[in-house]
Every structure is written in structure tokens, then in C-alpha cells.
Write a protein that holds these residues in place. Sequence first.
Motif, short mmCIF file in Angstrom:
data_model
loop_
_atom_site.label_atom_id
_atom_site.label_comp_id
_atom_site.label_asym_id
_atom_site.label_seq_id
_atom_site.Cartn_x
_atom_site.Cartn_y
_atom_site.Cartn_z
N TYR A 175 1.30 -9.98 14.27
CA TYR A 175 1.68 -8.58 14.46
C TYR A 175 1.22 -7.69 13.32
O TYR A 175 0.89 -6.53 13.54
CB TYR A 175 3.20 -8.47 14.65
CG TYR A 175 3.62 -8.71 16.07
CD1 TYR A 175 4.15 -7.69 16.85
CD2 TYR A 175 3.46 -9.97 16.67
CE1 TYR A 175 4.51 -7.90 18.16
CE2 TYR A 175 3.81 -10.20 17.98
CZ TYR A 175 4.34 -9.16 18.74
OH TYR A 175 4.68 -9.37 20.04
N LYS A 176 1.21 -8.23 12.10
CA LYS A 176 0.69 -7.43 10.99
C LYS A 176 0.49 -8.27 9.75
O LYS A 176 1.05 -9.37 9.61
CB LYS A 176 1.62 -6.25 10.67
CG LYS A 176 2.98 -6.62 10.13
CD LYS A 176 3.75 -5.33 9.79
CE LYS A 176 5.13 -5.64 9.24
NZ LYS A 176 5.85 -4.39 8.87
N ILE A 177 -0.34 -7.73 8.87
CA ILE A 177 -0.54 -8.28 7.54
C ILE A 177 0.50 -7.65 6.62
O ILE A 177 0.76 -6.44 6.69
CB ILE A 177 -1.95 -7.96 7.02
CG1 ILE A 177 -3.03 -8.35 8.04
CG2 ILE A 177 -2.20 -8.63 5.67
CD1 ILE A 177 -3.13 -9.81 8.34
N LEU A 178 1.08 -8.44 5.74
CA LEU A 178 2.06 -7.93 4.78
C LEU A 178 1.36 -7.64 3.45
O LEU A 178 0.54 -8.43 2.98
CB LEU A 178 3.17 -8.96 4.56
CG LEU A 178 3.97 -9.35 5.81
CD1 LEU A 178 4.92 -10.50 5.49
CD2 LEU A 178 4.75 -8.15 6.35
N PHE A 179 1.69 -6.49 2.86
CA PHE A 179 1.09 -6.08 1.60
C PHE A 179 2.16 -5.86 0.54
O PHE A 179 3.24 -5.33 0.83
CB PHE A 179 0.31 -4.77 1.77
CG PHE A 179 -0.93 -4.90 2.60
CD1 PHE A 179 -2.14 -5.28 2.02
CD2 PHE A 179 -0.90 -4.64 3.97
CE1 PHE A 179 -3.28 -5.40 2.79
CE2 PHE A 179 -2.04 -4.75 4.74
CZ PHE A 179 -3.24 -5.13 4.15
N ALA A 180 1.84 -6.27 -0.69
CA ALA A 180 2.65 -5.91 -1.86
C ALA A 180 2.01 -4.67 -2.48
O ALA A 180 0.81 -4.66 -2.74
CB ALA A 180 2.68 -7.06 -2.86
N THR A 181 2.80 -3.63 -2.70
CA THR A 181 2.26 -2.36 -3.18
C THR A 181 2.88 -1.87 -4.47
O THR A 181 2.28 -1.05 -5.18
CB THR A 181 2.44 -1.28 -2.10
OG1 THR A 181 3.83 -1.16 -1.78
CG2 THR A 181 1.66 -1.61 -0.84
N LYS A 182 4.06 -2.35 -4.82
CA LYS A 182 4.76 -1.83 -6.00
C LYS A 182 4.11 -2.32 -7.29
O LYS A 182 3.79 -3.49 -7.43
CB LYS A 182 6.23 -2.23 -5.97
CG LYS A 182 7.02 -1.56 -4.86
CD LYS A 182 8.49 -1.93 -4.92
CE LYS A 182 9.28 -1.23 -3.82
NZ LYS A 182 10.72 -1.60 -3.86
N ALA A 183 3.96 -1.39 -8.24
CA ALA A 183 3.46 -1.70 -9.59
C ALA A 183 2.11 -2.41 -9.54
O ALA A 183 1.83 -3.31 -10.34
CB ALA A 183 4.48 -2.53 -10.36
N ARG A 184 1.26 -2.01 -8.61
CA ARG A 184 -0.06 -2.62 -8.48
C ARG A 184 -1.10 -1.52 -8.36
O ARG A 184 -0.86 -0.49 -7.73
CB ARG A 184 -0.13 -3.55 -7.26
CG ARG A 184 0.84 -4.72 -7.36
CD ARG A 184 0.81 -5.55 -6.08
NE ARG A 184 1.81 -6.61 -6.11
CZ ARG A 184 1.63 -7.82 -6.60
NH1 ARG A 184 0.46 -8.13 -7.12
NH2 ARG A 184 2.59 -8.72 -6.59
N PRO A 185 -2.29 -1.75 -8.91
CA PRO A 185 -3.34 -0.72 -8.82
C PRO A 185 -3.80 -0.48 -7.38
O PRO A 185 -4.24 0.61 -7.03
CB PRO A 185 -4.47 -1.26 -9.69
CG PRO A 185 -4.21 -2.73 -9.80
CD PRO A 185 -2.73 -2.89 -9.74
N LYS A 186 -3.72 -1.52 -6.54
CA LYS A 186 -4.02 -1.35 -5.12
C LYS A 186 -3.25 -2.39 -4.33
O LYS A 186 -2.83 -3.42 -4.88
CB LYS A 186 -5.52 -1.46 -4.86
CG LYS A 186 -6.21 -2.70 -5.35
CD LYS A 186 -7.72 -2.58 -5.09
CE LYS A 186 -8.47 -3.78 -5.64
NZ LYS A 186 -9.93 -3.67 -5.39
N PRO A 187 -3.05 -2.15 -3.04
CA PRO A 187 -2.26 -3.09 -2.22
C PRO A 187 -2.86 -4.49 -2.23
O PRO A 187 -4.08 -4.66 -2.23
CB PRO A 187 -2.32 -2.46 -0.83
CG PRO A 187 -2.64 -1.02 -1.05
CD PRO A 187 -3.51 -0.99 -2.27
N VAL A 188 -1.98 -5.49 -2.19
CA VAL A 188 -2.40 -6.89 -2.18
C VAL A 188 -1.82 -7.57 -0.95
O VAL A 188 -0.59 -7.58 -0.75
CB VAL A 188 -1.92 -7.63 -3.45
CG1 VAL A 188 -2.36 -9.10 -3.41
CG2 VAL A 188 -2.45 -6.95 -4.70
N ALA A 189 -2.68 -8.12 -0.12
CA ALA A 189 -2.21 -8.87 1.05
C ALA A 189 -1.56 -10.17 0.57
O ALA A 189 -2.12 -10.88 -0.27
CB ALA A 189 -3.37 -9.17 1.99
#
Length: 577
Positions: free
Chosen positions: A234-248
Motif C-alpha cells: 500500500y505504501k513505502i514508509l519514510f523517516a523524515t524527522k531530523a534528516r536532510p532528506k526522507p529515508v525509506a
Amino acid sequence: MALGWCRFFGACFIGILFLHGFCACDRAPYYSFMLNATSAPTISYYDYIIVGGGTAGCPLAATLSQNASVLLLERGGSPYGNPNITNLAKFGAALSDPSPTSPSQRFISEDGVINARARVLGGGSCLNAGFYTRASPEYIRAAGWDGRLANESYQWVERRVAFEPQMGPWQSAVRDGLLEAGVLPNNGFTYDHIKGTKVGGTIFDRDGNRHTAADLLEYANPGGLTVLLHATVYKILFATKARPKPVAHGVVYRDASGAKHRAYLKRGLKNEIIISSGALGSPQLLMLSGVGPAQQLRAHNITVVLDQPMVGQLMSDNPMNAIFVPSPLPVEVSLIQVVGITQYGSYIEAASGENFGGSPQRDYGMFSPKIGQLSTVPPKQRTPEALAKAIEIMNNLDQQAFQGGFILEKIMGPISTGHLELRTRHPEDNPSVTFNYFKEPQDLQRCVEGISTIEKVIDSRPFSKFRFDYLSVPQLLNMTASAPVNLLPRHYNSSQSLEDFCKDTVMTIWHYHGGCQVGSVVDHDYKVMGVDALRVIDGSTFNFSPGTNPQATVMMLGRYMGVNILKKRLANEDLAN
């Protein structure tokens, strides 16, 4: 023997059965790592998560499993034990199966051309007509691939799935007709893409068994791979907090019962999620996950992870146009075996035969209205009612009307492009896609020149015994493009009118690509630009369709990138030690 005009007009509706006498293949390998997703844990962890067990995903998973833990998620089922896939006498049956569990899913482009996408382990290699041919050296250089590794990767694929076809008289006549028409030189049998006339490979062996990308899983390390069937992501999960760009870092998927599962990347080395869901599925999943044109995502209440306006753009589908040639002689039932690779950018191919299987339904064929291939009305007029009428006429035809074959042309490229958009937030729903067939004048001109070359083949001396003397090529064009009821005959006898023929009779050859192209959405390592730990590896990254059929190159790309990714992984491990 002369046939009545009613048979000839109806012949444009027929479904060609390409091969016969083929026993159902029950050679299903025992893959200990292949499971139904209902048996999967609610949460799991892997080094690599591959979304899509198709033509690219299977060789990619098999390769990565040698030195890493891999999860391969496939929304469809197994191809093994399904006679509509493995039995060539039922070629096309899967494409005409409308059930929710069918290995193919029909979609209609906004252009009005009826098409299909795969929903089975092995992807399009489980559904297609089997032609196997490599990309040209020029294509490989333009893609930036290492020539030696590409060649080794092709050979890795070919050891499992590619064979030399057995030529019959009709295909031989097409080959010799191409040579007389000036499509030179004669390159004999070869997997290579060389200008001139050649006999290409096939993924059907001499016993008539289809070999698919799923067979490449035989190369896998069983201890390093888990394949989950009927697993819809249904979707890819991304970590976005305190990161220069989203990370799958994970995916959400559901099994056939609707239960939700999550799979995450293990912490540590450069582990990744790789999307290999095809030219429709890959851009669709990126958008559903928040990577795509921001305005479109917001319209569907999708949280924007990355505004990437090129996701879903530059979609292309190679148009196919064909002429049916009734034969006074019986012809062999044949797949596409011969190809003429012209100087002007059109590929000439052919398929022949009649329904020797005895089925009164005549379901199975590359040109059957049951699979949506209806050339007798322009694309926008290919309504369910028009299809039903064509099927009715086809089923009522005399058997002899099916004696003959199609000679077709496909243009290289193409240059014309369109776009893809979401319709809903459900991954099983088809997105909206527009291909803009013949939008670019050069594409249309290549079609005209291709049809003109087919005319020369039909008029050639080697092909003469397989055509009726009293039927001119303009009459054959009219037969192919006119219906026996409710339509006035068209008359195609000039350069301009051949342009109309191309537009009115256009069909798909199922070689659509684009939506996540290199340089627009992914870089030359197939990493999605603007995010980390996410790649797309499949035909959605192609700028042009490779060779005369893309499946060999899609399988090669899965192997090629798997080798490259493992090399870098091992190098990182050495540095860490």
C-alpha cells in the motif's frame, strides 16, 4: 481455395492460436522460500525489500539473496500449475480472464487502446508471446551500462529461459520476403539486435514449455530469500524527522485476507527498498507513498513526502499495427520468430496459425477481441458493445477463415510520450494513463514506412504461395480495418491514407514503459532522487523500449543491478571491518 468475403472481413477479429500440441506443464519447482502472505508475521525485518516479483524483480531478488536477506513481495500468485500460463495451447487465455485472481489486469488508456498489466510472479514474461532479443550495443552505451557486465547478465538469464525457435514454412517465407523487400542482411538466428532480418529467441523450449522470470529464482540462495505471494503493498514508509532528506525504511502490505503487515529494513549497512512494480505500478506506488506531483497528491489527501513532478511523466507505449493475410495453404501455428529491423526505425514481425485446439470459443490469440485487440474500429470506438459484437462474429466464423497469419510492425522508441495520474488511493485500482500514440510526426512516418514494407513482403516471390492472387494489398488493408456490419469500408491506397490506417488500427504490443525515467526520477544507479534508501529497477526507468522486445533487457537489468548493488555492499562491509 477461394474464401467468401464475409470470412475475410471477419478474419480481422480472429484470435490466433500460436502453437499447439503442447502438454500442460506441471514442472512447478519446489521453492521453500515461496509462501502465501497470509503466513507472514505482522512485523519482519530484511536487508532488502523488493516490491514486485516481475520480470526485473525475480532476477534481482535471486541475485541479492546470495549475500543478504531479501523479501520479495508479489501481489499476484504463482505461475506454476496454471495451464493458462504454462500451456501454450492456451496462449492468451490469461489475458482474457476478467477475474480478480487473473494473472493479468486489463486497463484502457485514455487513448482508447485496451492493454494489460501483469499480476503474477514472473510478471509479463508469464503472459507474452515469448520473443527474446537483446538491446542494441548503442542502447547499452546510451544507458550507461557496463558492456561486459550487461553481456554476462544476459547470458545468466539465457541459461535458464531462452531458446532457438523451430522455423516452419510460413515464418521462413516471411523471413525470405523481408530479405527480398530489402531488409538486409540476413543475420540468421541471434539474440543480438542487428539491423537486417533475423530469427530471434523464444522463452518457449522445444517441448513447448514457457520459461519465465520466475524460473530465475532457481539461482536464489534459499536461506537468503522470502517470496510472499498475494501481498499488495500500500505504501513505502519514510523517516523524515531530523534528516536532510526522507529515508525509506519500511513498507505496509496486506495479504489476501486483508490483514495488514509491515516489513522494515534492518539497521546497519546501506539496506534498501527497491520498487520493481512495472511501468504502471512503480510510479503509482511512489505517488501513493507521497513521492510525486504535490498538487496531484494533495488532491487525493496523500501527505507529500517529496514534491517530484516527473513521477508518472514521459509514459510511452510502442504502437502496433498489423495486416491479416489469409492463406490458400495451411500454415504452421507460430509465435513471433522472425523480425526485420529496418533502417528507418520500424520492426516487422509475424505470427501465424489457426485454432487446432478444437475450442469453439477461439479465446486465445494476440489479435483476438477477447483480449482487447480490436483493429476494426478506431480506438475511442472500442466499447464493450463493439468488443462483444466482434467476439460474436469471431465465434461464428468458419474454421477456414482462421487459416493465415498476421504481419505486424512496431515502431522503435517511440518518441511520443504521455503521462500517468492516480484515480484512487487503492494500489489495486488502475491509474489513468495516456500514451499519445503518433503525437510525434516521426512516429507516424515510421508506421507508414513499416506498413509499406509489409506490403512488399506480401507481394514478394517467397511469400506468394501463402496469399490469394486475387486479393490486392489495398484489399487486405480494408479487410483488416473494416467490420462486416455497421461500418462503411475504408480505402487505404495512398501515403496519406496509410497514416489514417496507422491511427485507426493502432493496438498495443504491451511494451509500455516510462514514469520513473533515469535522469528525471531516478539517477544512473536507479536511486530515487531526493530520498535515501529507495530505488526503482524495472521498465518504468526506460526512455525507449530496448530492442524489438524488452523482456530480455528487463531481466538482464534485474541481474545487472543486483550484481552492482552486492559489489558495493561487500565493499562497504570490507571498509567497516
